[in-house]
Design a protein around this motif. Structure first.
Motif, PDB file in Angstrom:
ATOM      1  N   CYS A   2      -8.476   1.148  13.364  1.00 13.45           N
ATOM      2  CA  CYS A   2      -8.109   1.866  12.147  1.00 13.45           C
ATOM      3  C   CYS A   2      -8.490   1.065  10.917  1.00 13.45           C
ATOM      4  O   CYS A   2      -8.310  -0.142  10.886  1.00 13.45           O
ATOM      5  N   PRO A   3      -8.986   1.739   9.882  1.00  9.80           N
ATOM      6  CA  PRO A   3      -9.209   1.038   8.625  1.00  9.80           C
ATOM      7  C   PRO A   3      -7.869   0.532   8.101  1.00  9.80           C
ATOM      8  O   PRO A   3      -6.839   1.143   8.308  1.00  9.80           O
ATOM      9  N   SER A   4      -7.889  -0.587   7.397  1.00 11.09           N
ATOM     10  CA  SER A   4      -6.640  -1.185   6.943  1.00 11.09           C
ATOM     11  C   SER A   4      -5.856  -0.255   6.027  1.00 11.09           C
ATOM     12  O   SER A   4      -4.638  -0.280   6.009  1.00 11.09           O
ATOM     13  N   GLY A   5      -6.531   0.584   5.254  1.00 18.70           N
ATOM     14  CA  GLY A   5      -5.834   1.535   4.398  1.00 18.70           C
ATOM     15  C   GLY A   5      -5.025   2.531   5.200  1.00 18.70           C
ATOM     16  O   GLY A   5      -3.928   2.910   4.831  1.00 18.70           O
ATOM     17  N   THR A   6      -5.578   2.960   6.333  1.00 12.76           N
ATOM     18  CA  THR A   6      -4.877   3.896   7.200  1.00 12.76           C
ATOM     19  C   THR A   6      -3.657   3.231   7.813  1.00 12.76           C
ATOM     20  O   THR A   6      -2.574   3.818   7.870  1.00 12.76           O
ATOM     21  N   THR A   7      -3.801   2.002   8.261  1.00 11.96           N
ATOM     22  CA  THR A   7      -2.685   1.257   8.823  1.00 11.96           C
ATOM     23  C   THR A   7      -1.587   1.086   7.780  1.00 11.96           C
ATOM     24  O   THR A   7      -0.413   1.267   8.073  1.00 11.96           O
ATOM     25  N   ALA A   8      -1.970   0.750   6.563  1.00  7.30           N
ATOM     26  CA  ALA A   8      -0.992   0.581   5.489  1.00  7.30           C
ATOM     27  C   ALA A   8      -0.281   1.895   5.190  1.00  7.30           C
ATOM     28  O   ALA A   8       0.925   1.914   4.962  1.00  7.30           O
ATOM     29  N   ALA A   9      -1.011   2.992   5.210  1.00  7.54           N
ATOM     30  CA  ALA A   9      -0.403   4.304   4.944  1.00  7.54           C
ATOM     31  C   ALA A   9       0.602   4.682   6.031  1.00  7.54           C
ATOM     32  O   ALA A   9       1.675   5.203   5.737  1.00  7.54           O
TER      33      ALA A   9
END
Length: 161
Positions: A2-9
């Motif tokens: 997963c892209p880090s932005g997706t993980t953060a979301a």
């Protein structure tokens, strides 16, 4: 991967859900005035006309469909709005709602939360943690000395929202 932005979301969504559950004291999937009154009464704050006005204001600010309750999506909208408007505060997440929640948790009004306060409120949200786990969260969140407690900025870092 997963892209880090997706993980953060996804993490933010989970953290918001936990915060919502703390306030939804009767676990009916929505925050009511009674839920907030119970939250206030579980702290050392006494019920007063000022508390009722504050509760009414909190509900009306978040209740976009005017049904008298705050659903999870409305809760998210308010906190996301605070994130966009407050970029100068710890990741932009300290909004009026977070400040009011912090005030409820801050029983003695000193602007800091101790180990017992954090443990109790995490427990209300369904997160059972030991005293040592809370102390570790405080250290990881950047608390200089756990005896001093954590301020609102540190709480936001601990919650990861």
């Amino acid at each position: 991967m997963c892209p880090s932005g997706t993980t953060a979301a996804v993490r933010r969504q989970s953290d918001l859900l936990q915060a919502f559950k703390v306030l939804d004291t009767d676990r009916d999937g929505k925050i009511s005035k009674d839920d907030l009154r119970r939250t206030f009464s579980s702290s050392s704050l006494s019920a007063s006309d000022d508390d009722d006005r504050l509760i009414d204001t909190m509900i009306s600010l978040a209740d976009s469909d005017n049904d008298g309750f705050v659903q999870f999506h409305e809760f998210q909208q308010v906190l996301n709005k605070g994130q966009r408007k407050s970029r100068n505060n710890v990741g932009g997440l300290i909004s009026g709602v977070m400040e009011e929640a912090f005030k409820v948790m801050d029983r003695d009004g000193d602007g800091r939360l101790g180990v017992d306060d954090l443990r109790e409120f995490l427990g209300m949200g369904g997160v059972a943690v030991s005293e040592e786990e809370v102390r570790e969260m405080m250290r990881l969140g950047g608390a200089k000395a756990e005896e001093e407690g954590v301020d609102i900025e540190t709480l936001v870092r601990i919650l990861g929202i």
